[in-house]
Write an enzyme that holds these catalytic residues in place. Structure first.
Site, short mmCIF file in Angstrom:
data_model
loop_
_atom_site.label_atom_id
_atom_site.label_comp_id
_atom_site.label_asym_id
_atom_site.label_seq_id
_atom_site.Cartn_x
_atom_site.Cartn_y
_atom_site.Cartn_z
N SER A 1 -12.32 -39.64 -28.42
CA SER A 1 -12.13 -41.04 -28.21
C SER A 1 -12.38 -41.96 -29.33
O SER A 1 -13.62 -41.69 -29.83
CB SER A 1 -12.48 -41.45 -26.76
OG SER A 1 -12.12 -42.71 -26.65
N LYS B 1 -12.02 -35.37 -21.04
CA LYS B 1 -11.21 -36.37 -21.86
C LYS B 1 -10.14 -37.13 -20.98
O LYS B 1 -9.96 -38.09 -20.93
CB LYS B 1 -10.68 -35.98 -23.24
CG LYS B 1 -9.83 -37.06 -23.88
CD LYS B 1 -10.52 -38.14 -24.38
CE LYS B 1 -9.89 -39.48 -24.94
NZ LYS B 1 -8.59 -39.48 -25.83
N ASN C 1 -9.71 -41.00 -19.60
CA ASN C 1 -8.62 -41.69 -20.08
C ASN C 1 -8.07 -42.45 -18.66
O ASN C 1 -7.53 -43.46 -18.49
CB ASN C 1 -7.32 -40.94 -20.66
CG ASN C 1 -7.61 -40.81 -22.10
OD1 ASN C 1 -8.61 -40.90 -22.61
ND2 ASN C 1 -6.44 -40.74 -22.81
N GLU D 1 -10.18 -45.07 -18.09
CA GLU D 1 -9.95 -46.21 -19.21
C GLU D 1 -8.73 -47.02 -18.41
O GLU D 1 -8.59 -48.11 -18.58
CB GLU D 1 -9.39 -45.54 -20.20
CG GLU D 1 -8.75 -46.33 -21.62
CD GLU D 1 -8.13 -45.29 -22.70
OE1 GLU D 1 -9.28 -44.45 -23.17
OE2 GLU D 1 -7.03 -45.18 -23.05
N1 LIG Z 1 -4.09 -42.58 -31.95
C1 LIG Z 1 -5.18 -42.63 -31.30
O1 LIG Z 1 -5.73 -43.72 -31.10
C2 LIG Z 1 -5.40 -41.30 -30.34
C3 LIG Z 1 -4.97 -40.24 -30.47
N2 LIG Z 1 -5.54 -39.07 -29.86
C4 LIG Z 1 -4.74 -37.75 -29.76
O2 LIG Z 1 -4.51 -37.18 -30.96
C5 LIG Z 1 -3.51 -36.56 -31.26
C6 LIG Z 1 -2.86 -36.84 -32.66
O3 LIG Z 1 -2.68 -38.32 -32.65
P1 LIG Z 1 -2.28 -39.47 -33.87
O4 LIG Z 1 -2.97 -39.13 -34.88
O5 LIG Z 1 -2.25 -40.70 -33.14
O6 LIG Z 1 -0.98 -38.95 -34.24
P2 LIG Z 1 0.32 -39.06 -35.29
O7 LIG Z 1 1.67 -38.87 -34.94
O8 LIG Z 1 -0.35 -40.30 -35.93
O9 LIG Z 1 -0.20 -37.75 -36.43
C7 LIG Z 1 0.23 -36.33 -36.19
C8 LIG Z 1 0.26 -35.91 -37.62
O10 LIG Z 1 0.50 -34.49 -37.38
C9 LIG Z 1 1.69 -33.91 -38.18
N3 LIG Z 1 1.97 -32.88 -37.64
C10 LIG Z 1 2.94 -32.47 -36.42
N4 LIG Z 1 3.03 -31.21 -36.39
C11 LIG Z 1 2.50 -30.62 -37.31
C12 LIG Z 1 2.40 -29.19 -37.67
N5 LIG Z 1 2.89 -28.38 -37.20
N6 LIG Z 1 1.61 -29.18 -38.76
C13 LIG Z 1 0.95 -29.87 -39.47
N7 LIG Z 1 1.25 -31.13 -39.28
C14 LIG Z 1 1.75 -31.60 -38.14
C15 LIG Z 1 2.65 -35.24 -37.94
O11 LIG Z 1 3.51 -35.09 -39.03
P3 LIG Z 1 5.00 -35.86 -38.77
O12 LIG Z 1 4.59 -37.30 -38.17
O13 LIG Z 1 5.51 -35.87 -40.08
O14 LIG Z 1 5.53 -35.00 -37.64
C16 LIG Z 1 1.68 -36.42 -38.18
O15 LIG Z 1 1.22 -36.51 -39.61
C17 LIG Z 1 -2.75 -36.69 -30.28
O16 LIG Z 1 -2.76 -35.74 -29.06
C18 LIG Z 1 -3.32 -38.03 -29.53
O17 LIG Z 1 -2.73 -38.28 -27.95
C19 LIG Z 1 -6.56 -39.19 -28.95
C20 LIG Z 1 -7.21 -40.34 -28.95
C21 LIG Z 1 -6.89 -41.52 -29.74
O1 LIG Z 2 -6.79 -41.08 -25.88
C1 LIG Z 2 -6.71 -42.40 -26.15
C2 LIG Z 2 -7.98 -43.19 -26.31
O2 LIG Z 2 -9.04 -42.46 -25.48
C3 LIG Z 2 -5.48 -43.01 -26.36
O3 LIG Z 2 -5.65 -44.28 -26.79
C4 LIG Z 2 -4.52 -42.93 -25.08
O4 LIG Z 2 -3.97 -41.88 -25.07
C5 LIG Z 2 -3.86 -44.15 -24.78
O5 LIG Z 2 -3.22 -43.53 -23.60
P1 LIG Z 2 -1.65 -44.31 -23.22
O6 LIG Z 2 -0.92 -44.38 -24.26
O7 LIG Z 2 -1.52 -43.48 -21.93
O8 LIG Z 2 -2.40 -45.67 -22.57
#
Ligand SMILES: NC(=O)C1=CN([C@@H]2O[C@H](COP(=O)(O)OP(=O)(O)OC[C@H]3O[C@@H](n4cnc5c(N)ncnc54)[C@H](OP(=O)(O)O)[C@@H]3O)[C@@H](O)[C@H]2O)C=CC1
Ligand SMILES: O=C(CO)[C@H](O)[C@H](O)COP(=O)(O)O
Length: 469
Positions: free
Chosen positions: A129, A183, A187, A190
């Site tokens: 997070s 986590k 959330n 959150e």
């Molecule tokens: N964003 C946030 O604030 C937060 C996110 N998370 C969690 O973290 C995880 C990642 O989120 P986030 O970084 O935002 O996602 P993004 O979509 O920004 O990034 C994911 C990346 O993974 C790539 N990808 C998908 N499948 C594969 C594969 N099989 N091999 C290699 N690369 C791959 C995607 O490529 P392409 O786009 O080309 O498919 C993309 O570049 C999620 O589970 C999310 O819920 C947790 C906390 C906070």
């Molecule tokens: O994990 C997180 C932070 O801790 C993400 O920001 C969260 O997935 C947001 O959730 P939602 O899109 O359901 O509001």
């Protein structure tokens, strides 16, 4: 040649930033993404002298990481996690560790742990997070999996995590899906805190007619008190931001249809499965759902007009002071519910969670970080088996001091016709939890009346059935 300390698959928002954070702490960092542009953008973003590599070849990626390999997946939850595991598997060896850093649904993690265990590979589910900035400069991380295998990960994780008073906001939490579960509950909390802040904003603005310019200083001031927390801080920032080229707040133009990715709903669903009451989280999920019914709400706003009850002049200063106490009260109730869920889940799923550790690693880096987490940590330090923080004497005394203002605030909202479901749920939970007797004796009698479901008595042992009429 195997020379990289740590690898990440998925160089999107989280993966790219977390891997740059790893590199900043002196570890050789390798990244894999399906998109070549993301792989080279990662390399370009690294600082001179840092040992980094970005590639689209799973074979090259896995071959470059020191064994036992430590590889984190930061791809969207669900099928992409399984796809990424399948891509890596041909190049992994016994003893390697795969960590899912995404918001995966915990039963999926348990399945993956079992599937990979058969191949001698350790699978970790780790909630992260802190969003983009947290990933880049210090998140809170919630790892669960094999305790011995964690030692391979500890140096990297402790280096990149946020620090509070020098302590890293990461700790080994427990077996199997413990990390994803914690986590998920994070959330859920959150969602609930965001809902409580939104209700406060609504009551101030729509209920009592506070001007936009009056709102921001309230949240800014609150953030210098016992309410200090990331979500109050960002609310203060949001209420400052003007729409480009206009004098109006940008938030006034943001659609009120709230989206979600599921973690809050899973928290409520599993709380129901475990029979743990988490009504503030439930209310938050419900209100996001209700927000989606925009067309019907617009129609109902015309059809179901209710004139607010006249309550006379309100002393704004006094009202804000009472609202602050009510928010504190509801906030503590929210954490109490989420932590009580973890207490029960830990027993049910054999996670062996230490809630003191959970409170400790939530103090910094994460979205629900707040000053009050230190109080919860102390409460669990005193009583590691505390089932609910409301039973801690100091926390309980604070809530007692603030419950009166909470009642006053809710009364005003009722008169003004402003929905405060999360505040109301927090007060009802408090009143229910502190009720030595509840009216559920009547529920038991009704069940026995219509279904011969039987009931227990308060004055003697056994189960009873009565012909009630
Ligand atoms: N964003 C946030 O604030 C937060 C996110 N998370 C969690 O973290 C995880 C990642 O989120 P986030 O970084 O935002 O996602 P993004 O979509 O920004 O990034 C994911 C990346 O993974 C790539 N990808 C998908 N499948 C594969 C594969 N099989 N091999 C290699 N690369 C791959 C995607 O490529 P392409 O786009 O080309 O498919 C993309 O570049 C999620 O589970 C999310 O819920 C947790 C906390 C906070
Ligand atoms: O994990 C997180 C932070 O801790 C993400 O920001 C969260 O997935 C947001 O959730 P939602 O899109 O359901 O509001």
């Amino acid at each position: 040649m195997a020379q990289y300390d740590f690898g990440i698959v998925g160089l999107g928002v989280m993966g790219r930033n977390l891997l740059l954070n790893v590199a900043d702490h002196g570890f050789a960092a390798a990244g894999l993404d399906v998109d070549g542009e993301k792989a080279s953008a990662f390399e370009k973003a690294a600082k001179e002298g840092q040992q980094v590599k970005g590639t689209t070849s799973a074979e090259e990626f896995a071959g470059s990481i020191k064994t036992p390999r430590a590889i984190m997946l930061l791809v969207p939850a669900g099928k992409p996690v399984d796809a990424a595991i399948q891509t890596l598997l041909p190049f992994l060896e016994k003893g390697d560790i795969v960590i899912d850093g995404g918001n995966s649904y915990f039963p999926d993690t348990d399945r993956r742990v079992a599937e990979l265990e058969e191949k001698g590979i350790h699978f970790f589910g780790m909630g992260i997070s802190g969003g983009e900035k947290g990933a880049r400069f210090g998140p809170s991380m919630m790892p669960g999996g094999d305790k011995n295998a964690y030692e391979r990960l500890r140096p990297v994780f402790e280096a990149i995590a946020a620090k509070v008073d020098g302590e890293p906001c990461v700790a080994y939490l427990g077996n199997g899906s413990a990390g994803n579960y914690v986590k998920m509950a994070h959330n859920g909390i959150e969602y609930a805190l965001m809902q409580l802040i939104s209700e406060s904003y609504d009551l101030l603005k729509r209920g009592l007619g506070f001007e936009d310019a009056e709102l921001q200083p309230i949240f800014e001031e609150w953030n210098n008190t016992e309410l200090k927390s990331f979500l109050i801080e960002i609310t203060s920032d949001i209420l400052k931001k003007k729409d480009e080229g206009s004098d109006e707040l940008l938030v006034n133009f943001v659609s009120d249809r709230a989206r979600s990715k599921g973690t809050g709903k899973w928290t409520s669903q599993d709380a129901m499965n475990l029979q743990v009451p988490v009504p503030v989280i439930d209310a938050a999920v419900t209100m996001r759902d209700l927000s989606a019914y925009k067309t019907e709400r617009v129609k109902a706003a015309e059809l179901l007009k209710v004139a607010p009850t006249e309550i006379g002049a309100v002393d704004k200063q006094k009202f804000v002071a009472q609202l602050k106490n009510a928010y504190y009260f509801a906030m503590i109730n929210t954490y109490a519910q989420g932590l009580a869920q973890l207490f029960v889940a830990s027993k049910e799923y054999n996670y062996e969670l230490k809630l003191e550790e959970v409170a400790k690693i939530w103090r910094g880096g994460c979205i629900i970080r707040a000053l009050c987490l230190e109080d919860f940590r102390k409460a669990f330090q005193k009583q590691p088996d505390l089932p609910n923080i409301l039973l801690d004497e100091e926390i309980g005394a604070t809530l007692l001091a603030k419950q009166g203002d909470t009642r006053d605030i809710i009364k005003i909202a009722i008169d003004k016709g402003i929905p405060l479901p999360a505040f109301m749920a927090s007060l009802s939970y408090f009143d229910g939890y502190r009720s030595a007797t509840l009216p559920t004796n009547l529920v038991q009698a009704q069940r026995d009346y219509f279904g011969a479901h039987q009931y227990e008595r308060t004055d003697r042992e056994g189960v009873f059935h009565t012909e009630w009429k």
